[in-house]
Design an enzyme around this catalytic site. Structure first.
Site, mmCIF file in Angstrom:
data_model
loop_
_atom_site.group_PDB
_atom_site.id
_atom_site.type_symbol
_atom_site.label_atom_id
_atom_site.label_comp_id
_atom_site.label_asym_id
_atom_site.label_seq_id
_atom_site.Cartn_x
_atom_site.Cartn_y
_atom_site.Cartn_z
ATOM 1 N N ARG A 1 30.143 32.919 40.616
ATOM 2 C CA ARG A 1 31.357 33.738 40.758
ATOM 3 C C ARG A 1 31.536 34.671 39.554
ATOM 4 N NH1 ARG A 1 35.617 35.104 37.894
ATOM 5 N NH2 ARG A 1 35.864 32.960 37.160
ATOM 6 N N ASP A 2 31.810 34.113 38.382
ATOM 7 C CA ASP A 2 32.085 34.963 37.210
ATOM 8 C C ASP A 2 30.832 35.734 36.814
ATOM 9 O OD1 ASP A 2 33.615 36.010 35.160
ATOM 10 O OD2 ASP A 2 33.876 34.145 34.080
ATOM 11 N N HIS B 1 37.189 28.222 28.684
ATOM 12 C CA HIS B 1 36.368 29.244 29.354
ATOM 13 C C HIS B 1 36.057 30.325 28.314
ATOM 14 C CE1 HIS B 1 35.435 31.664 33.116
ATOM 15 N NE2 HIS B 1 35.637 32.654 32.262
ATOM 16 N N HIS C 1 33.797 33.298 26.696
ATOM 17 C CA HIS C 1 32.738 34.304 26.787
ATOM 18 C C HIS C 1 32.143 34.422 25.392
ATOM 19 C CE1 HIS C 1 33.412 35.989 30.943
ATOM 20 N NE2 HIS C 1 34.475 35.223 30.792
ATOM 21 N N CYS D 1 33.263 40.703 32.783
ATOM 22 C CA CYS D 1 34.410 40.863 33.680
ATOM 23 C C CYS D 1 34.491 42.330 34.054
ATOM 24 C CB CYS D 1 35.714 40.397 33.050
ATOM 25 S SG CYS D 1 37.107 40.651 34.177
ATOM 26 N N ASN E 1 29.528 34.742 30.041
ATOM 27 C CA ASN E 1 30.104 33.462 29.636
ATOM 28 C C ASN E 1 29.148 32.740 28.703
ATOM 29 O OD1 ASN E 1 31.068 33.976 32.601
ATOM 30 N ND2 ASN E 1 32.538 32.567 31.711
HETATM 31 P P1 HMG Z 1 46.380 45.615 45.480
HETATM 32 O O1 HMG Z 1 45.682 46.912 45.665
HETATM 33 O O2 HMG Z 1 47.644 45.590 44.683
HETATM 34 O O3 HMG Z 1 46.638 44.838 46.837
HETATM 35 O O4 HMG Z 1 45.344 44.586 44.829
HETATM 36 P P2 HMG Z 1 47.126 45.233 48.247
HETATM 37 O O5 HMG Z 1 47.897 44.058 48.753
HETATM 38 O O6 HMG Z 1 47.785 46.575 48.228
HETATM 39 O O7 HMG Z 1 45.766 45.312 49.077
HETATM 40 C C1 HMG Z 1 44.783 46.312 48.865
HETATM 41 C C2 HMG Z 1 43.681 46.138 49.890
HETATM 42 O O8 HMG Z 1 42.990 44.898 49.666
HETATM 43 C C3 HMG Z 1 44.211 46.049 51.337
HETATM 44 O O9 HMG Z 1 43.192 46.545 52.179
HETATM 45 C C4 HMG Z 1 44.343 44.573 51.547
HETATM 46 O O10 HMG Z 1 44.253 44.198 52.899
HETATM 47 C C5 HMG Z 1 43.132 44.048 50.799
HETATM 48 P P3 HMG Z 1 43.268 48.033 52.792
HETATM 49 O O11 HMG Z 1 44.543 48.060 53.550
HETATM 50 O O12 HMG Z 1 43.264 48.977 51.597
HETATM 51 O O13 HMG Z 1 42.018 48.127 53.614
HETATM 52 N N1 HMG Z 1 43.271 42.679 50.309
HETATM 53 C C6 HMG Z 1 42.365 41.719 50.517
HETATM 54 N N2 HMG Z 1 41.182 41.713 51.161
HETATM 55 C C7 HMG Z 1 40.506 40.571 51.177
HETATM 56 N N3 HMG Z 1 40.908 39.446 50.537
HETATM 57 C C8 HMG Z 1 42.058 39.418 49.867
HETATM 58 C C9 HMG Z 1 42.848 40.594 49.853
HETATM 59 N N4 HMG Z 1 44.033 40.895 49.279
HETATM 60 C C10 HMG Z 1 44.290 42.175 49.591
HETATM 61 N N5 HMG Z 1 42.432 38.304 49.245
HETATM 62 C C11 HMG Z 1 44.527 42.334 44.662
HETATM 63 C C12 HMG Z 1 45.728 43.240 44.587
HETATM 64 C C13 HMG Z 1 44.958 40.985 44.153
HETATM 65 C C14 HMG Z 1 44.069 42.244 46.122
HETATM 66 C C15 HMG Z 1 43.403 42.956 43.808
HETATM 67 O O14 HMG Z 1 43.941 43.246 42.557
HETATM 68 C C16 HMG Z 1 42.214 42.052 43.628
HETATM 69 O O15 HMG Z 1 41.547 41.661 44.594
HETATM 70 N N6 HMG Z 1 41.884 41.734 42.361
HETATM 71 C C17 HMG Z 1 40.753 40.851 42.073
HETATM 72 C C18 HMG Z 1 40.156 41.211 40.739
HETATM 73 C C19 HMG Z 1 39.067 40.238 40.409
HETATM 74 O O16 HMG Z 1 38.533 39.539 41.262
HETATM 75 N N7 HMG Z 1 38.725 40.184 39.090
HETATM 76 C C20 HMG Z 1 37.703 39.287 38.609
HETATM 77 C C21 HMG Z 1 38.125 37.859 38.635
HETATM 78 S S1 HMG Z 1 39.176 37.374 37.276
HETATM 79 C C22 HMG Z 1 38.084 36.975 36.011
HETATM 80 O O17 HMG Z 1 36.908 37.199 36.116
HETATM 81 C C23 HMG Z 1 38.605 36.241 34.808
HETATM 82 C C24 HMG Z 1 38.241 34.760 34.779
HETATM 83 O O18 HMG Z 1 36.840 34.577 34.815
HETATM 84 C C25 HMG Z 1 38.787 34.084 33.514
HETATM 85 C C26 HMG Z 1 38.516 34.872 32.235
HETATM 86 O O19 HMG Z 1 37.345 35.044 31.858
HETATM 87 O O20 HMG Z 1 39.505 35.311 31.657
HETATM 88 C C27 HMG Z 1 38.836 34.026 35.989
HETATM 89 MG MG MG Z 2 35.512 34.767 32.952
#
Ligand code: HMG
Ligand code: MG
Length: 313
Positions: free
Chosen positions: A24-25, A216, A218, A249, A258
């Site tokens: 995933r990450d 967690h 990095h 990220c 990581n």
């Molecule tokens: P938004 O644009 O505010 O959301 O994004 P929205 O509700 O307006 O939806 C936008 C579009 O996405 C729409 O589609 C929704 O249907 C669709 P459209 O009408 O444009 O065709 N949508 C979805 N589709 C599938 N699955 C869903 C979903 N939700 C909405 N669940 C949102 C808000 C949360 C969706 C967006 O910001 C997002 O997906 N962000 C994810 C970012 C991400 O994955 N980042 C990496 C992970 S975090 C990380 O790596 C850190 C971590 O490792 C820890 C660390 O290291 O710190 C965990």
């Molecule tokens: Mg991470």
């Protein structure tokens, strides 16, 4: 192959859960998008190497993370697996998709800082908490445990140093929602052991014990192993890592991979701490993955052991 010289240190746990985030990450940040069959093989080889907790994928918006747009297909290919296999979900839609795909554990994620909350979730911190609250409640009602991540616990590329109290407030808010485990994210790898100790002590004093905490790290500044040792000394027994040090990220440009699982396992085994992991099998699968991605792994342990594996017996 080299084996780790074993010398335990007093006061450390005897067993640690290595929580593998490579699929995933790791893969979410790679410019090479692997076919779903190769992702499934990656997971199966991780499980076969003894990893008992593997985060499989994420059910986020595919326009935000196209690398993991095949989450449903991956889950269908994998079927049930032994151990813990959480998937990352940002919102109700993600939870519905995850449950329909057969997930038995989910992970939600928020940021300790406003800048990253906006960039990663298009929300303020308060709005992010409001978005994940029904996810935690819904998953719990369905009998599905929830892990919570807090990103940018120590530093943020736009805001700089993150005050301990600010990070602790967000961690505790997530804990109060009902997350079984909270993973403290050093998303851009800037923490050093003193800041990790300070956050862990603060959380302990505010009622969140080490057995509900994971770390967690990095490895951007090479501090991840030092920080891990410090966390172990505070009683943390779940440590996140990614095979071969994959990842970064996509919404935090200064984040590198990581902590590499191989480097972590070398340290844990050297301390006499049981992980259940076959390090040679892990090295072999990370070498295979590096070949698929077309770039060498940054893991020191992998590099050292790869040379030995390549030697004729
Ligand atoms: P938004 O644009 O505010 O959301 O994004 P929205 O509700 O307006 O939806 C936008 C579009 O996405 C729409 O589609 C929704 O249907 C669709 P459209 O009408 O444009 O065709 N949508 C979805 N589709 C599938 N699955 C869903 C979903 N939700 C909405 N669940 C949102 C808000 C949360 C969706 C967006 O910001 C997002 O997906 N962000 C994810 C970012 C991400 O994955 N980042 C990496 C992970 S975090 C990380 O790596 C850190 C971590 O490792 C820890 C660390 O290291 O710190 C965990
Ligand atoms: Mg991470």
């Amino acid at each position: 192959m080299n084996t780790t010289p074993v010398q335990p240190l007093p006061g450390l746990p005897t067993r640690v859960t290595v929580y593998e985030v490579g699929p995933r990450d790791g893969l979410q940040s790679e410019s090479t998008v692997l076919p779903v069959e190769q992702k499934a093989e990656f997971v199966r080889r991780l499980v076969a190497a003894g990893l008992t907790a593997v985060e499989l994928t994420s059910f986020v918006s595919p326009s935000w993370i196209p690398q993991l747009a095949d989450a449903e297909q991956l889950m269908a290919l994998l079927g049930p697996l032994p151990g813990r296999h959480p998937v990352l979900v940002p919102n109700q839609r993600g939870l519905e998709r995850a449950l329909a795909a057969g997930a038995r554990e989910v992970a939600v994620f928020i940021s300790a800082t406003e800048s990253f909350a906006r960039r990663n979730l298009n929300r303020t911190v308060a709005e992010s908490l409001a978005m994940v609250a029904p996810v935690v409640a819904g998953a719990t009602a369905a009998g599905v445990p929830v892990r919570g991540y807090v990103s940018m616990c120590f530093g943020d590329p736009w805001e700089g140093h993150v005050p301990t109290a600010q990070a602790a407030d967000v961690v505790l808010a997530l804990a109060e929602l009902g997350c079984a485990e909270i993973s403290l994210g050093d998303t851009i790898g800037v923490a050093t052991p003193g800041s990790v100790a300070t956050l862990l002590s603060t959380l302990d004093a505010r009622g969140l014990p080490a057995d509900r905490i994971a770390v967690h790290f990095h490895d951007t500044y090479g501090q991840a192993l030092a920080n891990t040792l410090l966390a172990l000394q505070h009683g943390v027994t779940t440590v996140d890592a990614s095979a071969g040090g994959l990842g970064g990220c996509p919404y935090a440009g200064s984040a590198t991979g990581n902590l590499a699982t191989e480097d972590l396992v070398w340290q844990l085994h050297g301390l006499g701490i049981d992980t259940g992991i076959d390090l040679e099998a892990l090295v072999r699968l990370s070498l295979w993955m590096a070949g698929l991605l077309g770039r060498p792994s940054p893991s020191r342990t992998l590099t050292a052991l790869a040379a030995r594996i390549a030697e004729p017996a």
